[in-house]
Scaffold this motif. Structure first.
Motif, mmCIF file in Angstrom:
data_model
loop_
_atom_site.group_PDB
_atom_site.id
_atom_site.type_symbol
_atom_site.label_atom_id
_atom_site.label_comp_id
_atom_site.label_asym_id
_atom_site.label_seq_id
_atom_site.Cartn_x
_atom_site.Cartn_y
_atom_site.Cartn_z
ATOM 1 N N ASP A 134 -5.183 1.932 4.611
ATOM 2 C CA ASP A 134 -4.887 0.516 4.816
ATOM 3 C C ASP A 134 -3.503 0.283 5.420
ATOM 4 O O ASP A 134 -3.341 -0.544 6.322
ATOM 5 N N GLY A 174 -7.931 -4.738 -0.201
ATOM 6 C CA GLY A 174 -7.786 -3.705 0.827
ATOM 7 C C GLY A 174 -9.067 -3.448 1.604
ATOM 8 O O GLY A 174 -9.037 -2.806 2.659
ATOM 9 N N TYR A 215 0.816 -1.211 0.000
ATOM 10 C CA TYR A 215 0.000 0.000 0.000
ATOM 11 C C TYR A 215 0.853 1.266 0.000
ATOM 12 O O TYR A 215 0.507 2.252 -0.653
ATOM 13 N N GLN A 244 -9.257 -4.116 5.470
ATOM 14 C CA GLN A 244 -8.680 -3.255 6.514
ATOM 15 C C GLN A 244 -9.743 -2.448 7.254
ATOM 16 O O GLN A 244 -9.487 -1.889 8.319
#
Lengths: 53, 469
Positions: free
Chosen positions: B314, B227, B113, B230
């Motif tokens: 994230d 993602g 990320y 998260q």
């Protein structure tokens, strides 16, 4: 025009970065370390999800 | 965050209660997080697959990588709707495989990320510089602006962060749809020239090995949809919102990928499509419409910003989770008493992202991100098999149960293996260097850091004992 916008972008970035640093300092000096790091994984999970099927 | 929620949060902190992340998100925010991270891949990245294997290879890999990510979305939806904790795949790995795997997975997440955020900021800068077309204008200030403003937004609260992401992601998505319908896709030959640009002679210029090589960049069609996990600790109803948001997200992206390929391959020759940084923007320019050209320019910027925004969210949650379990110093596990965000993790990762954005080459950053992502997907294919074996259906409550197990896990594993081979063909030295890096940090964690971990405290799910234990 683009150079002026560029200077404004630098100014906004610097202002927000300084604000975050100020707020970080203020928060860390107002609250205890135990309070700030009191989050625990699965707290709400333990209350709301019993995993009974 | 609303004023009432802020007041409640601050009061809770004042009363000495635990300060946790705020549960305020719904399925739309989960969608905005997942699609927001990924959509930039339609605006740039996927098209380099055409350089590796031609326009048809970009389409074939779009389908196969689509299967890979559909498997990822299904597996993630099942596991995360059950292990609803910040850190996503990290928390999954901790409970299902073990601490060493979890530590590695968290690093995969943070690197994937953060490097994607860096690439997004560089893309935003380059797009503005290309639009400005002003001599001597470098636009570095826009890298700082994107990263700092988004870090500030993330610092101030997750609800506003993902509300913003929802709006800008929707605009960027609508831009693709508007472009698609503006070129009369139902009538080939009027604007689109697919039959002239993709012929039997040039469809696969490097044969089937070109298709394999194209996997490396086809990842960009969907990179980052995982993602959504998260947000697990901040959604109001994990068992509902996470599967809903994630599955809606992958469906949205499969449609966007197909539309993007069709329009771009019908307007740009594969030799150019494979090297341009702005396939959709360039396709819009080919239509001759100033409105479409401007719309796709705005879409490129918004997609890059939405992606960077989701990535900051994230990466900070993964880093925060490591601190909370003492895999890293607990200092990182602080939650802001007013905004209820992992503010120290956000601030810690901010200068790192800035440093990479100003120093690193975009290709290196992207490769680092892709490699970390594929390592994570490989883990997921093994993780779901272990999850089903240890806690078979019926032993714990699942928010979502994915169908056809273990076929998605097997597909995911095989497609990851092909992608690793493709990456090895293009970036073999980086792949080896990265694997060595993860081996070294694993040794450090096992022999040094793990002594600081409170071993019983890290397993928080109120599950029955796993089968066979």
């Amino acid at each position: 025009m683009w150079f002026t916008i560029s200077y404004i972008a630098w100014a906004i970035s610097a202002a927000l970065a300084l604000w975050m640093l100020y707020d970080w300092f203020k928060t860390d000096t107002t609250y205890s370390e135990d309070q700030l790091t009191s989050s625990r994984e699965g707290e709400i999970e333990a209350v709301s999800e019993k995993h009974k099927v | 965050m609303s004023q009432a929620a802020q007041a409640t949060a601050t009061q809770a902190a004042g009363n000495g209660q635990r300060i946790s992340l705020l549960r305020v998100l719904g399925p739309a925010h989960v969608w905005a997080l997942g699609v927001g991270i990924v959509l930039v891949g339609e605006y740039t990245g996927w098209n380099f697959a055409a350089d590796k294997g031609g326009a048809l290879a970009a389409l074939i890999t779009c389908w196969f990588v689509g299967i890979l990510y559909t498997s990822v979305a299904m597996i993630d939806s099942e596991v995360t709707s059950t292990v609803a904790a910040a850190g996503g795949q990290y928390a999954q790995a901790k409970h299902i495989v073990g601490p060493l795997m979890a530590f590695n997975v968290a690093l995969f997440l943070v690197f994937a990320y953060t490097m994607l955020e860096v690439s997004d900021a560089i893309l935003a800068r380059d797009t503005i510089v290309a639009f400005a077309a002003t001599e001597g204008f470098h636009g570095d200030s826009f890298i700082a602006l994107v990263i700092v403003v988004l870090a500030w937004l993330n610092y101030r609260g997750v609800l506003m962060t993902l509300n913003v992401n929802f709006i800008i992601t929707a605009i960027a998505y609508v831009a693709i749809v508007v472009l698609f319908f503006s070129v009369q896709p139902w009538s080939q030959g009027v604007v689109l020239k697919l039959n002239e640009l993709v012929t039997p002679q040039n469809a696969l210029p490097y044969g089937w090995i070109g298709v394999i090589a194209a996997f490396q960049f086809a990842i960009w069609y969907y990179l980052g949809i995982e993602g959504t996990t998260q947000a697990a600790e901040e959604v109001r109803s994990p068992s509902r919102a996470l599967p809903y948001g994630t599955m809606a997200g992958i469906i949205t992206l499969l449609i966007a990928a197909a539309l993007t390929w069709y329009v771009c391959a019908s307007l740009l020759p594969w030799e150019y499509l494979g090297i341009t940084v702005y396939p959709l923007w360039d396709a819009a320019k080919m239509t001759g419409s100033p409105f479409l050209e401007f719309l796709l320019f705005v879409g490129t910027i918004l997609a890059a910003v939405a992606s960077a925004n989701g990535c900051i969210n994230d990466a900070a949650r993964a880093w925060f989770s490591l601190g909370r379990d003492r895999y890293l110093p607990t200092w990182f596990s602080a939650v802001h008493p007013k905004y209820r965000t992992p503010y120290r993790s956000i601030l810690f990762l901010l200068p790192i992202a800035l440093a990479f954005a100003f120093i690193a080459d975009i290709n290196q950053a992207i490769t680092f991100s892709i490699l970390s992502g594929v390592l994570q997907y490989t883990f997921m294919s093994i993780n779901i098999v272990m999850f089903r074996n240890k806690w078979p259906l019926g032993t714990i409550r699942r928010g979502y149960t994915h169908p056809f197990h273990p076929i998605p896990a097997i597909c995911l594993f095989l497609l990851c293996a092909i992608t690793f081979f493709a990456i090895f063909l293009g970036y073999g030295s980086q792949l080896i260097a990265m694997v060595i890096f993860y081996v070294i940090v694993s040794i450090w964690f096992h022999f040094y850091r793990y002594r600081y971990v409170r071993r019983g405290d890290q397993f928080t799910m109120p599950w029955p004992k796993p089968k066979g234990y």
